[in-house]
Design a protein around this motif. Sequence first.
Motif, PDB file in Angstrom:
ATOM      1  N   SER A  71      29.470  -1.619  63.461  1.00  0.00           N
ATOM      2  CA  SER A  71      28.199  -1.454  64.169  1.00  0.00           C
ATOM      3  C   SER A  71      27.448  -0.237  63.681  1.00  0.00           C
ATOM      4  CB  SER A  71      28.435  -1.344  65.682  1.00  0.00           C
ATOM      5  OG  SER A  71      29.255  -0.213  65.963  1.00  0.00           O
ATOM      6  N   ASP A  72      26.151  -0.238  63.918  1.00  0.00           N
ATOM      7  CA  ASP A  72      25.282   0.872  63.563  1.00  0.00           C
ATOM      8  C   ASP A  72      24.247   1.018  64.672  1.00  0.00           C
ATOM      9  OD1 ASP A  72      23.947   2.892  62.269  1.00  0.00           O
ATOM     10  OD2 ASP A  72      22.820   1.559  60.942  1.00  0.00           O
ATOM     11  N   SER A  73      24.157   2.219  65.239  1.00  0.00           N
ATOM     12  CA  SER A  73      23.253   2.471  66.369  1.00  0.00           C
ATOM     13  C   SER A  73      23.529   1.503  67.515  1.00  0.00           C
ATOM     14  CB  SER A  73      21.792   2.353  65.910  1.00  0.00           C
ATOM     15  OG  SER A  73      21.520   3.288  64.882  1.00  0.00           O
ATOM     16  N   ALA A  74      24.801   1.287  67.776  1.00  0.00           N
ATOM     17  CA  ALA A  74      25.263   0.435  68.883  1.00  0.00           C
ATOM     18  C   ALA A  74      24.927  -1.040  68.684  1.00  0.00           C
ATOM     19  CB  ALA A  74      24.698   0.928  70.222  1.00  0.00           C
ATOM     20  N   ILE A  75      24.537  -1.423  67.484  1.00  0.00           N
ATOM     21  CA  ILE A  75      24.251  -2.830  67.182  1.00  0.00           C
ATOM     22  C   ILE A  75      25.248  -3.312  66.135  1.00  0.00           C
ATOM     23  CG2 ILE A  75      22.567  -4.456  66.241  1.00  0.00           C
ATOM     24  CD1 ILE A  75      20.351  -2.663  67.267  1.00  0.00           C
ATOM     25  N   ARG A  77      26.585  -4.988  63.043  1.00  0.00           N
ATOM     26  CA  ARG A  77      25.972  -5.344  61.756  1.00  0.00           C
ATOM     27  C   ARG A  77      26.779  -6.405  61.023  1.00  0.00           C
ATOM     28  NH1 ARG A  77      20.966  -3.943  62.719  1.00  0.00           N
ATOM     29  NH2 ARG A  77      20.682  -1.698  63.075  1.00  0.00           N
ATOM     30  N   LYS A 106      18.428  -6.614  62.195  1.00  0.00           N
ATOM     31  CA  LYS A 106      18.164  -5.393  62.943  1.00  0.00           C
ATOM     32  C   LYS A 106      18.130  -5.612  64.445  1.00  0.00           C
ATOM     33  CE  LYS A 106      15.572  -3.241  59.167  1.00  0.00           C
ATOM     34  NZ  LYS A 106      14.270  -2.674  58.737  1.00  0.00           N
ATOM     35  N   GLU A 107      17.828  -6.836  64.854  1.00  0.00           N
ATOM     36  CA  GLU A 107      17.794  -7.155  66.282  1.00  0.00           C
ATOM     37  C   GLU A 107      19.151  -7.600  66.812  1.00  0.00           C
ATOM     38  OE1 GLU A 107      15.277  -8.258  64.137  1.00  0.00           O
ATOM     39  OE2 GLU A 107      14.147  -6.496  64.836  1.00  0.00           O
TER      40      GLU A 107
END
Length: 201
Positions: A71-75, A77, A106-107
């Motif tokens: 994950s990256d920034s809590a998303i 990937r 990104k979403e």
Amino acid sequence: MFSNSLSIRYLHYQIFGKLTTINPSSTGFKCLLFAVVAIGSFSCREDVDKTQLATYEGPYRTSYEVELLHSDSAIVRTKLMADTQLEFKNGDAEFPDGIVIHFYDKEGELSTTIRADRGYMERKTNIYRGEGDVQVHNIEKEQKLNSEELFWDKNKKKIYTDKFVTVEEPDRIIKGTGMEADEGFNEYKFTKVTGVINNVL
């Protein structure tokens, strides 16, 4: 080792220079018997050639129903899934029953998938390799790729192969040898195009 015909009495004669009656319960007999066993043990032991001892290079741990998230920034990937994962002492891994990798935009929506019959991961380079029937599917662009081998460089965020490749788009099929693309399979380029079929749908 000593032959079976060599009796304890004869051994006593060889050591002490005379034949005598030996009492099995005597201390001398027990000491003499211990010496025979010890000498026999040493004489029968073969030297071990340490260079012939094989070093185990197989997996030291096996995991099942594996699911690895990045994950990256809590998303999320990427998500890697495999029925079986073999882990080796040097950090490498093998996925003998196949591997599936999901890429998210990104979403956080699923954008691209990679599937392979077998998978491998080299820890030193952080590169994954898929073998067998390898398929890549860009869901948004409706692009599909097929090859017998494909590499995913996790650090450089790209996929590539030097094998024969077929790419299917909504309005054409492209065949070639060697291909490189971003890991989401949005943009790609062939090393050598061998054929294009237009308006296939």
